[in-house]
Design a protein around this motif. Structure first.
Motif, mmCIF file in Angstrom:
data_model
loop_
_atom_site.group_PDB
_atom_site.id
_atom_site.type_symbol
_atom_site.label_atom_id
_atom_site.label_comp_id
_atom_site.label_asym_id
_atom_site.label_seq_id
_atom_site.Cartn_x
_atom_site.Cartn_y
_atom_site.Cartn_z
ATOM 1 N N SER A 1 0.820 -1.218 0.000
ATOM 2 C CA SER A 1 0.000 0.000 0.000
ATOM 3 C C SER A 1 0.849 1.261 0.000
ATOM 4 O O SER A 1 0.332 2.341 0.250
ATOM 5 C CB SER A 1 -0.916 0.033 1.228
ATOM 6 N N THR A 2 2.147 1.102 -0.231
ATOM 7 C CA THR A 2 3.038 2.247 -0.071
ATOM 8 C C THR A 2 3.698 2.627 -1.383
ATOM 9 O O THR A 2 4.304 1.776 -2.050
ATOM 10 C CB THR A 2 4.110 1.923 0.990
ATOM 11 N N TYR A 3 3.594 3.889 -1.723
ATOM 12 C CA TYR A 3 4.165 4.387 -2.972
ATOM 13 C C TYR A 3 5.486 5.077 -2.671
ATOM 14 O O TYR A 3 5.516 6.125 -2.038
ATOM 15 C CB TYR A 3 3.184 5.337 -3.652
ATOM 16 N N ASN A 4 6.568 4.432 -3.071
ATOM 17 C CA ASN A 4 7.876 5.004 -2.819
ATOM 18 C C ASN A 4 8.907 4.296 -3.697
ATOM 19 O O ASN A 4 8.610 3.285 -4.318
ATOM 20 C CB ASN A 4 8.247 4.867 -1.340
ATOM 21 N N ALA A 5 10.120 4.842 -3.729
ATOM 22 C CA ALA A 5 11.141 4.305 -4.624
ATOM 23 C C ALA A 5 12.168 3.442 -3.895
ATOM 24 O O ALA A 5 13.192 3.078 -4.466
ATOM 25 C CB ALA A 5 11.844 5.457 -5.333
ATOM 26 N N CYS A 6 11.878 3.075 -2.625
ATOM 27 C CA CYS A 6 12.873 2.378 -1.789
ATOM 28 C C CYS A 6 13.458 1.126 -2.430
ATOM 29 O O CYS A 6 14.655 0.897 -2.367
ATOM 30 C CB CYS A 6 12.256 1.984 -0.469
ATOM 31 N N ALA A 7 12.590 0.304 -3.035
ATOM 32 C CA ALA A 7 13.070 -0.967 -3.553
ATOM 33 C C ALA A 7 13.948 -0.775 -4.780
ATOM 34 O O ALA A 7 14.696 -1.670 -5.158
ATOM 35 C CB ALA A 7 11.882 -1.881 -3.863
ATOM 36 N N LYS B 1 16.893 2.373 -3.132
ATOM 37 C CA LYS B 1 17.458 1.942 -1.853
ATOM 38 C C LYS B 1 18.029 3.120 -1.058
ATOM 39 O O LYS B 1 17.855 4.275 -1.437
ATOM 40 C CB LYS B 1 18.520 0.863 -2.045
ATOM 41 N N TRP B 2 18.684 2.777 0.029
ATOM 42 C CA TRP B 2 19.133 3.811 0.958
ATOM 43 C C TRP B 2 20.643 3.759 1.146
ATOM 44 O O TRP B 2 21.260 2.722 0.930
ATOM 45 C CB TRP B 2 18.459 3.605 2.316
ATOM 46 N N ASN B 3 21.178 4.836 1.651
ATOM 47 C CA ASN B 3 22.594 4.915 2.008
ATOM 48 C C ASN B 3 23.482 4.388 0.889
ATOM 49 O O ASN B 3 24.070 3.317 0.985
ATOM 50 C CB ASN B 3 22.878 4.144 3.306
ATOM 51 N N PHE C 1 17.649 -1.567 1.946
ATOM 52 C CA PHE C 1 16.425 -0.879 2.362
ATOM 53 C C PHE C 1 15.711 -1.810 3.341
ATOM 54 O O PHE C 1 16.079 -2.978 3.458
ATOM 55 C CB PHE C 1 15.573 -0.482 1.152
ATOM 56 N N PRO C 2 14.730 -1.299 4.099
ATOM 57 C CA PRO C 2 14.191 -2.076 5.214
ATOM 58 C C PRO C 2 13.885 -3.535 4.889
ATOM 59 O O PRO C 2 14.283 -4.442 5.621
ATOM 60 C CB PRO C 2 12.931 -1.306 5.579
ATOM 61 N N ILE C 3 13.199 -3.785 3.792
ATOM 62 C CA ILE C 3 12.792 -5.152 3.484
ATOM 63 C C ILE C 3 14.003 -6.058 3.265
ATOM 64 O O ILE C 3 14.017 -7.208 3.666
ATOM 65 C CB ILE C 3 11.841 -5.146 2.264
ATOM 66 N N GLY D 1 9.580 -5.507 7.584
ATOM 67 C CA GLY D 1 8.571 -5.062 6.628
ATOM 68 C C GLY D 1 8.602 -3.554 6.455
ATOM 69 O O GLY D 1 9.174 -2.832 7.262
ATOM 70 N N CYS D 2 7.990 -3.120 5.372
ATOM 71 C CA CYS D 2 7.867 -1.678 5.130
ATOM 72 C C CYS D 2 6.867 -1.104 6.123
ATOM 73 O O CYS D 2 5.853 -1.700 6.425
ATOM 74 C CB CYS D 2 7.402 -1.470 3.685
ATOM 75 N N PHE D 3 7.197 0.057 6.632
ATOM 76 C CA PHE D 3 6.377 0.790 7.594
ATOM 77 C C PHE D 3 5.209 1.507 6.945
ATOM 78 O O PHE D 3 4.236 1.837 7.576
ATOM 79 C CB PHE D 3 7.282 1.903 8.138
ATOM 80 N N GLY D 4 5.406 1.865 5.682
ATOM 81 C CA GLY D 4 4.457 2.732 4.988
ATOM 82 C C GLY D 4 4.718 4.188 5.309
ATOM 83 O O GLY D 4 3.815 5.008 5.328
ATOM 84 N N CYS D 5 6.013 4.510 5.536
ATOM 85 C CA CYS D 5 6.345 5.838 6.080
ATOM 86 C C CYS D 5 6.001 6.986 5.149
ATOM 87 O O CYS D 5 5.925 8.125 5.582
ATOM 88 C CB CYS D 5 7.817 5.907 6.456
ATOM 89 N N SER D 6 5.792 6.696 3.874
ATOM 90 C CA SER D 6 5.501 7.808 2.965
ATOM 91 C C SER D 6 4.007 7.936 2.692
ATOM 92 O O SER D 6 3.599 8.712 1.844
ATOM 93 C CB SER D 6 6.257 7.621 1.647
ATOM 94 N N GLU D 7 3.203 7.160 3.429
ATOM 95 C CA GLU D 7 1.760 7.210 3.216
ATOM 96 C C GLU D 7 1.093 8.089 4.273
ATOM 97 O O GLU D 7 1.519 8.130 5.434
ATOM 98 C CB GLU D 7 1.166 5.798 3.277
HETATM 99 S S1 SF4 Z 1 8.866 2.361 5.567
HETATM 100 FE FE1 SF4 Z 1 9.394 4.104 4.266
HETATM 101 S S2 SF4 Z 1 11.582 3.893 3.966
HETATM 102 FE FE2 SF4 Z 1 10.890 1.956 4.703
HETATM 103 S S3 SF4 Z 1 10.502 0.711 2.849
HETATM 104 FE FE3 SF4 Z 1 8.567 1.679 3.447
HETATM 105 S S4 SF4 Z 1 8.468 3.570 2.301
HETATM 106 FE FE4 SF4 Z 1 10.596 2.858 2.231
#
Ligand code: SF4
Ligand code: SF4
Lengths: 375, 242
Positions: A275-281, A284-286, A291-293, A298-304
């Motif tokens: 349910s989360t729209y983002n480019a993490c996968a 990625k990060w750093n 990335f979290p997964i 699991g993904c938090f859904g932090c951008s929702e």
């Molecule tokens: S919680 Fe945020 S940073 Fe982590 S995978 Fe989901 S959208 Fe990306």
């Protein structure tokens, strides 16, 4: 009409050179940004041209109710130029966290930028604005956040809402939202607001948004929620490398089980990727490390929007409003089903009692007819 | 022993549910069962152990595919039913479901007194739906709509095929995103379950107290109505004027 003051600013290329970057570094940076923006190969030239001919944009970066994770993310985006050049040289004319000046000097710098580049500067906002109790929960230099925002927004060309706080309120806007934390788009009227949600947003995404504005001189294409489509049009789930396990029906049941070791899908331990729209996968990060997964969570859904109130972290089901935090829709549904079954049983009994005569007559009529027929 | 004879009713066969209505009804019932079963699996998949290689398996994939196909059938079946509310006979007309007159509410009140409070008085017997049932069906149509919008809204962003699901791309924005949207979709499903239980019970109930073939009417389309109803030929309380 273009503001004269902006035209006199040095171009990005000039700034890069002054900083000691080679042309090769510069081209690398442009290519990287074009890729993040999802541009075709042929458009790299456009980015290069823009960065070497356009005068740098003045930027005011405000901080309200936030934890500065967005700034942290920004200065850690993978390419050094992003941090070094964009941040230093984009002419961050005012940002509480990173500028050298402080106190009156700093306020002066902001005022100068606002008048000098009126109608031309980009306003970046990190954090939400508390409106409860006349805004006392977040005041800087004797002014409330709302006052500062309104003043700065007036002469801004465009506004970028960095992170979930500015885009949708994030944790401080979670129920019961004691400070009435309010996202930027609800306070600024008549100005385009680009939302770049995430807690924090990915550094490359942040850089990409700015490069887009510089290259094309206009805002990136936004979706219905005001997020740049280039980064927020795909769900984490659609680009997740564990997706084959999801489709296969193979899930981690608990974090210490065998399935977790095998790297199965984290859906049942609460992953919000679907349910989360983002480019993490993808991004990625750093520096593209993970990335979290990928690290097993699991993904938090932090951008929702409202992700704090909308779901539990380690479960897919969420609390059913008004029935206590332990009850999910399914528990409420099961109880309702039981109550319904009980009510129907009571109704059936009452029918037999209250409509006895009616039913008996029907039976009698039927029996008489049955007797009349020869077997 | 009394030798008193009961009045033996003469019943006349009335074609209440036309074939398209019956087809709609059973297709709908089937598809809803499929949607609920697959929906529960998607919301909370079972832990299945198997020696198969993951690459050989596509369990969730298939379940979702079935859910989506059933959703398409459900949607177009629903559209067809709306059309039939204008094209069909008086018992399937849209006015049976939408309270458009005072009479509708009067009948509802009467049904409430007789069938729910079980007061004594003149029984209410209708040929098609009674007004109370009509209104409940109206609510189910709203639930259908909610389920179509939320379902296709969730589906829109993952579909890369044709234009149809993209028409629903605006729905998540109304709900502030997919997380909440999918919860609404899940909650509404429970309405279907509760409705189905009550619905099946009431069909039994009406057959039991009226003896007019309520149960079988969705099969052949016929109900059996007393001759005197025809004699008085009273206008049905909520029948559209024709
Ligand atoms: S919680 Fe945020 S940073 Fe982590 S995978 Fe989901 S959208 Fe990306
Ligand atoms: S881990 Fe999360 S995002 Fe990845 S496939 Fe599973 S549910 Fe989707």
């Amino acid at each position: 009409m273009k503001n004269e003051a902006v035209q006199q600013n040095p171009t990005y290329l000039e700034e890069f050179k002054r900083k000691g970057y080679s042309r090769k570094d510069f081209l690398k940076f442009c290519t990287l940004m074009a890729a993040y923006l999802g541009l075709e190969n042929s458009s790299v030239g456009q980015v290069v041209r823009a960065m070497s001919s356009k005068p740098r944009l003045p930027v005011i970066w405000l901080h309200f109710q936030e934890c500065t994770c967005c700034s942290e993310s920004f200065i850690r985006s993978s390419h050094p130029i992003v941090a070094d050049v964009l941040l230093d040289q984009i002419s961050l004319d005012y940002t509480e966290t990173l500028m050298a000046a402080s106190g009156f000097q700093a306020e002066e710098a902001m005022k100068n930028t606002m008048t000098k580049y009126k109608g031309e500067y980009i306003l970046c906002v990190e954090g939400s604005v508390p409106t409860a109790a006349d805004g006392v929960y977040c005041m800087i230099g004797g002014k409330t956040s709302l006052q500062i925002l309104e003043e700065a927004a007036e002469g801004a060309k465009a506004i970028i809402a960095w992170g979930s706080c500015a885009s949708n309120g994030c944790v401080q806007a979670a129920r019961p939202n004691p400070t009435s934390a309010t996202p930027i788009h609800k306070l600024v009227k008549g100005k385009p607001v680009i939302k770049v949600p995430g807690c924090p947003p990915i550094g490359e995404v942040m850089a990409g948004v700015i490069v887009h504005v510089v290259t094309f001189g206009r805002l990136p294409e936004l979706d219905g929620l005001g997020r740049p489509k280039a980064f927020y049009s795909k769900r984490v789930h659609d680009t997740c490398y564990r997706r084959p396990y999801y489709d296969a029906g193979l899930y981690v049941e608990s974090f210490d089980d065998d399935n977790a070791k095998k790297g199965y899908c984290l859906y049942k331990v609460g992953c919000k990727g679907p349910s989360t729209y983002n480019a993490c996968a993808v991004t990625k990060w750093n520096n593209g490390t993970s990335f979290p997964i990928q690290s097993g969570h699991g993904c938090f859904g932090c951008s929702e929007e409202n992700y704090w109130d909308n779901g539990r972290i380690y479960e897919r089901a969420s609390a059913f409003p008004g029935f206590g935090i332990e009850s999910t829709a399914d528990t409420v549904g099961k109880v309702a089903l039981g109550v319904t079954a009980g009510a129907l049983a009571a109704h059936a009994i009452m029918t037999n009692v209250r409509k006895k005569k009616l039913i008996r007559n029907l039976e009698k009529e039927g029996k008489e007819s049955e007797h009349e027929l020869k077997g | 022993m009394t030798t008193e004879k009961t009045t033996v009713h003469k019943l006349r066969r009335v074609y209440v549910w036309e074939k398209p209505v019956r087809l709609y009804h059973w297709l709908n019932a089937f598809v809803i069962i499929v949607l609920i079963a697959t929906g529960f699996y998607i919301a909370n998949p079972l832990a299945i152990q198997s020696g198969q290689e993951p690459s050989q398996r596509f369990v969730m994939g298939w379940v979702r595919l079935i859910h989506f196909i059933a959703a398409y059938v459900f949607f177009f079946n629903f559209l067809f039913r709306i059309y039939w509310g204008f094209a069909g006979n008086k018992y399937s007309n849209w006015k049976q479901f939408v309270p458009t007159s005072k009479k509708f509410f009067k009948e509802m009140w009467h049904v409430f007194k007789m069938d729910i409070l079980m007061l004594r008085g003149k029984e209410h017997m209708s040929v098609g739906h009674n007004a109370m049932a009509g209104l409940i069906y109206f609510f189910t149509f709203i639930a259908f709509l909610v389920q179509c919008l939320t379902g296709f809204g969730l589906y829109a962003s993952m579909s890369t095929s044709w234009w149809f699901p993209k028409m629903f791309a605006w729905v998540p924005y109304m709900f502030g995103g997919d997380i909440f949207l999918r919860q609404v979709h899940h909650w509404t499903m429970w309405f279907f379950i509760l409705f189905a239980v009550v619905h099946v019970y009431l069909v039994f109930y009406h057959d039991y107290v009226e003896g007019r073939g309520e149960m079988s009417s969705m099969g052949g389309g016929w109900k059996f109505i007393e001759e005197d109803v025809f004699k008085h030929n009273k206008e049905l309380p909520n029948a559209p004027k024709s």
